[in-house]
Design a protein around this motif. Sequence first.
Motif, PDB file in Angstrom:
ATOM      1  N   MET A   1       0.854  -1.173   0.000  1.00  0.00           N
ATOM      2  CA  MET A   1       0.000   0.000   0.000  1.00  0.00           C
ATOM      3  C   MET A   1       0.901   1.237   0.000  1.00  0.00           C
ATOM      4  SD  MET A   1      -3.082   0.933   2.655  1.00  0.00           S
ATOM      5  CE  MET A   1      -4.338  -0.079   1.939  1.00  0.00           C
ATOM      6  N   THR A   2       0.623   2.183  -0.906  1.00  0.00           N
ATOM      7  CA  THR A   2       1.445   3.385  -0.999  1.00  0.00           C
ATOM      8  C   THR A   2       1.019   4.398   0.057  1.00  0.00           C
ATOM      9  OG1 THR A   2      -0.020   4.520  -2.533  1.00  0.00           O
ATOM     10  CG2 THR A   2       1.669   3.043  -3.496  1.00  0.00           C
ATOM     11  N   VAL A   3       1.847   5.409   0.210  1.00  0.00           N
ATOM     12  CA  VAL A   3       1.554   6.463   1.182  1.00  0.00           C
ATOM     13  C   VAL A   3       0.253   7.173   0.823  1.00  0.00           C
ATOM     14  CG1 VAL A   3       2.372   8.649   2.127  1.00  0.00           C
ATOM     15  CG2 VAL A   3       3.980   6.787   1.756  1.00  0.00           C
ATOM     16  N   TRP A   4       0.056   7.430  -0.459  1.00  0.00           N
ATOM     17  CA  TRP A   4      -1.158   8.133  -0.881  1.00  0.00           C
ATOM     18  C   TRP A   4      -2.413   7.297  -0.642  1.00  0.00           C
ATOM     19  CZ3 TRP A   4      -1.574  12.951  -0.943  1.00  0.00           C
ATOM     20  CH2 TRP A   4      -0.489  13.748  -1.255  1.00  0.00           C
ATOM     21  N   GLN A   5      -2.325   6.007  -0.822  1.00  0.00           N
ATOM     22  CA  GLN A   5      -3.479   5.156  -0.531  1.00  0.00           C
ATOM     23  C   GLN A   5      -3.809   5.206   0.956  1.00  0.00           C
ATOM     24  OE1 GLN A   5      -1.902   1.546  -2.190  1.00  0.00           O
ATOM     25  NE2 GLN A   5      -3.146   1.727  -4.054  1.00  0.00           N
TER      26      GLN A   5
ATOM     27  N   GLU B   1       8.720  13.491   0.980  1.00  0.00           N
ATOM     28  CA  GLU B   1       8.607  12.320   0.110  1.00  0.00           C
ATOM     29  C   GLU B   1       8.573  12.738  -1.350  1.00  0.00           C
ATOM     30  OE1 GLU B   1       6.635   9.398  -2.327  1.00  0.00           O
ATOM     31  OE2 GLU B   1       5.615  11.200  -1.698  1.00  0.00           O
ATOM     32  N   ARG B   2       9.355  12.000  -2.162  1.00  0.00           N
ATOM     33  CA  ARG B   2       9.285  12.180  -3.605  1.00  0.00           C
ATOM     34  C   ARG B   2       9.593  10.825  -4.241  1.00  0.00           C
ATOM     35  NH1 ARG B   2      13.366  16.068  -5.976  1.00  0.00           N
ATOM     36  NH2 ARG B   2      12.130  17.617  -4.889  1.00  0.00           N
ATOM     37  N   SER B   3       8.728  10.357  -5.079  1.00  0.00           N
ATOM     38  CA  SER B   3       8.884   9.083  -5.779  1.00  0.00           C
ATOM     39  C   SER B   3       9.118   7.919  -4.826  1.00  0.00           C
ATOM     40  CB  SER B   3      10.041   9.170  -6.782  1.00  0.00           C
ATOM     41  OG  SER B   3       9.804  10.188  -7.717  1.00  0.00           O
ATOM     42  N   GLY B   4       8.422   7.935  -3.714  1.00  0.00           N
ATOM     43  CA  GLY B   4       8.507   6.835  -2.757  1.00  0.00           C
ATOM     44  C   GLY B   4       9.736   6.855  -1.873  1.00  0.00           C
TER      45      GLY B   4
ATOM     46  N   THR C   1       4.171  14.188   4.353  1.00  0.00           N
ATOM     47  CA  THR C   1       4.272  13.473   3.082  1.00  0.00           C
ATOM     48  C   THR C   1       4.670  14.413   1.950  1.00  0.00           C
ATOM     49  OG1 THR C   1       2.606  11.888   3.785  1.00  0.00           O
ATOM     50  CG2 THR C   1       3.019  12.031   1.435  1.00  0.00           C
TER      51      THR C   1
END
Length: 104
Positions: A1-5, A56-59, A52
């Motif tokens: 699961m990504t940060v945005w999710q 954070e940039r590109s994970g 975030t």
Amino acid sequence: MTVWQIVLLASVAVLALKVAGYLVPPSLMERPTPARVANLTTVGLLAALVVTQTFERSGGLVLDARVPAVVLAGILFAFRVPFIVVILVAALTAAGLRLLGWMA
């Protein structure tokens, strides 16, 4: 699961909590614990969004001109400086650091 999710899922949870606040009896929401949970969840989500967007940039973790600008904005908020001044100083700080080639 990504940060945005995770951020989106938490945002939906806060929205559901806010809607539930209108559906439950007022006596329940007047208790200190439910009211505090609702308020702190919103603050926590906003803090997570700021972190975030800043680090954070590109994970991956990134330390660039945004970091000192956000730190400076936090310090100015602690001194209760007007919002527009905080935004201008933070933007000028980030722009100045990038112009000088530091933390670009």
